[in-house]
Design an enzyme around this catalytic site. Structure first.
Site, PDB file in Angstrom:
ATOM      1  N   HIS A   1      56.827  62.044  27.461  1.00  0.00           N
ATOM      2  CA  HIS A   1      55.675  62.594  26.733  1.00  0.00           C
ATOM      3  C   HIS A   1      55.170  61.531  25.779  1.00  0.00           C
ATOM      4  O   HIS A   1      55.875  60.554  25.501  1.00  0.00           O
ATOM      5  CB  HIS A   1      56.102  63.834  25.936  1.00  0.00           C
ATOM      6  CG  HIS A   1      57.130  63.487  24.902  1.00  0.00           C
ATOM      7  ND1 HIS A   1      58.468  63.457  25.188  1.00  0.00           N
ATOM      8  CD2 HIS A   1      57.009  63.080  23.615  1.00  0.00           C
ATOM      9  CE1 HIS A   1      59.134  63.059  24.114  1.00  0.00           C
ATOM     10  NE2 HIS A   1      58.267  62.822  23.144  1.00  0.00           N
TER      11      HIS A   1
ATOM     12  N   HIS B   1      52.970  55.631  22.312  1.00  0.00           N
ATOM     13  CA  HIS B   1      53.892  55.085  23.313  1.00  0.00           C
ATOM     14  C   HIS B   1      54.580  56.235  24.035  1.00  0.00           C
ATOM     15  O   HIS B   1      54.596  57.366  23.525  1.00  0.00           O
ATOM     16  CB  HIS B   1      54.960  54.215  22.624  1.00  0.00           C
ATOM     17  CG  HIS B   1      55.843  54.999  21.714  1.00  0.00           C
ATOM     18  ND1 HIS B   1      55.482  55.323  20.419  1.00  0.00           N
ATOM     19  CD2 HIS B   1      57.051  55.589  21.906  1.00  0.00           C
ATOM     20  CE1 HIS B   1      56.424  56.043  19.862  1.00  0.00           C
ATOM     21  NE2 HIS B   1      57.397  56.242  20.752  1.00  0.00           N
TER      22      HIS B   1
HETATM   23  P1  2AM Z   1      60.204  58.631  20.134  1.00  0.00           P
HETATM   24  O1  2AM Z   1      59.946  58.980  21.537  1.00  0.00           O
HETATM   25  O2  2AM Z   1      59.476  57.412  19.695  1.00  0.00           O
HETATM   26  O3  2AM Z   1      61.651  58.620  19.788  1.00  0.00           O
HETATM   27  C1  2AM Z   1      60.695  64.319  19.973  1.00  0.00           C
HETATM   28  O4  2AM Z   1      61.870  64.014  19.315  1.00  0.00           O
HETATM   29  C2  2AM Z   1      59.687  63.230  19.790  1.00  0.00           C
HETATM   30  O5  2AM Z   1      59.379  63.072  18.418  1.00  0.00           O
HETATM   31  C3  2AM Z   1      60.164  61.896  20.315  1.00  0.00           C
HETATM   32  O6  2AM Z   1      59.215  61.439  21.223  1.00  0.00           O
HETATM   33  C4  2AM Z   1      60.221  60.998  19.100  1.00  0.00           C
HETATM   34  O7  2AM Z   1      59.585  59.785  19.285  1.00  0.00           O
HETATM   35  C5  2AM Z   1      59.385  61.698  18.089  1.00  0.00           C
HETATM   36  N1  2AM Z   1      59.853  61.441  16.746  1.00  0.00           N
HETATM   37  C6  2AM Z   1      59.130  60.886  15.764  1.00  0.00           C
HETATM   38  N2  2AM Z   1      59.808  60.859  14.637  1.00  0.00           N
HETATM   39  C7  2AM Z   1      61.022  61.376  14.872  1.00  0.00           C
HETATM   40  C8  2AM Z   1      62.180  61.610  14.085  1.00  0.00           C
HETATM   41  N3  2AM Z   1      62.226  61.281  12.783  1.00  0.00           N
HETATM   42  N4  2AM Z   1      63.232  62.151  14.683  1.00  0.00           N
HETATM   43  C9  2AM Z   1      63.187  62.472  15.991  1.00  0.00           C
HETATM   44  N5  2AM Z   1      62.128  62.304  16.774  1.00  0.00           N
HETATM   45  C10 2AM Z   1      61.048  61.757  16.227  1.00  0.00           C
END
Ligand code: 2AM
Length: 178
Positions: free
Chosen positions: A37, A121
Site C-alpha cells: 500500500h 513510497h
Molecule cells: P512504512 O511502510 O514506511 O513503514 C502501516 O503501519 C503503515 O503506516 C506503514 O506503511 C508504515 O509506513 C506507516 N507508518 C508511518 N509511521 C509509522 C509509525 N510510526 N509506526 C508504524 N507505521 C508507520
C-alpha cells in the site's frame, strides 16, 4: 484500533511489485503481496470514539481522482542503517494535494500534526542488518523500474493488527475521489 490512511493498489500492480522481491538480500523481510500500500497518513492507536471522528472527517473531504505511477526503488535509513526498501512514486502534485487535505482533516479531528515530511513510497521490505552491497546492487538493478500508471479513485482507512511475522491489514472504509 491501530489505523492508517493509504492508497490501496490494484492486483496487477501488486504482482509487478512482488516481481521485484528477491531472495538475494539476507536480512530483508519482504512485505507479502496482500500488504502492499502507499501510506498517506499513519494514525496509530485510537479509541472507538476517535475512530468515528476520523471517519467523519475523511468522509467529508472532497478530493479528485488522479493518475499515479510507481517508479524507481530506494532505501530509508535510520542512524546510518538501512531500515526499509521501497518502490518510489513519480512526482505527483495531486497526490501531495490529497495528502495535505487528509492531514488537515485529521488535525481538525483532533490528531497531533505529522512532523515527518511526506515521502510517498510503497514498502517492499523491512531490513535487519542487510548488507549495504546487496542493497546497492538491488537499487542499481531496479533503478529503471516503472509501472503502468494507475487511476486513484478512492483512498482507504486501514486497520492494522500486528502479527509475529507480518501485520494483517483490513480495509475498514473506502472514500471515493470524484
Ligand atoms: P512504512 O511502510 O514506511 O513503514 C502501516 O503501519 C503503515 O503506516 C506503514 O506503511 C508504515 O509506513 C506507516 N507508518 C508511518 N509511521 C509509522 C509509525 N510510526 N509506526 C508504524 N507505521 C508507520
Amino acid at each position: 484500533m491501530r489505523l492508517f490512511v493509504a492508497i490501496d493498489l490494484p492486483w496487477e500492480l501488486r504482482e509487478q511489485l512482488a516481481g521485484l522481491a528477491w531472495r538475494g538480500i539476507p536480512g530483508a523481510r519482504w512485505v507479502p503481496v496482500e500488504n502492499y500500500h502507499l501510506t498517506l497518513r499513519f494514525i496509530g492507536e485510537t479509541q472507538g470514539w476517535q475512530a468515528e471522528e476520523i471517519d467523519h472527517a475523511l468522509a467529508a473531504l472532497r478530493g479528485k481522482a488522479f493518475p499515479l505511477t510507481l517508479a524507481g526503488v530506494g532505501t530509508f535509513a535510520k542512524a546510518g542503517r538501512a531500515t526499509q526498501l521501497w518502490a518510489g512514486v513519480e512526482r505527483n502534485p495531486p497526490l501531495e494535494h490529497l495528502q495535505a487535505k487528509i492531514e488537515t482533516a485529521l488535525q481538525r479531528a483532533g490528531l497531533a500534526p505529522e512532523r515527518r515530511r511526506f515521502v510517498p513510497h510503497v514498502t517492499l521490505a523491512r531490513l535487519d542488518n542487510a548488507a549495504e552491497m546487496k542493497l546497492a546492487g538491488f537499487v542499481q538493478q531496479h533503478n529503471l523500474f516503472r509501472a503502468e500508471p494507475i487511476a486513484v479513485e478512492h483512498f482507504t482507512l486501514f486497520s492494522s493488527r500486528l502479527g509475529k511475522e507480518q501485520a494483517a491489514y483490513v480495509a475498514e472504509v473506502e472514500y471515493p475521489l470524484g
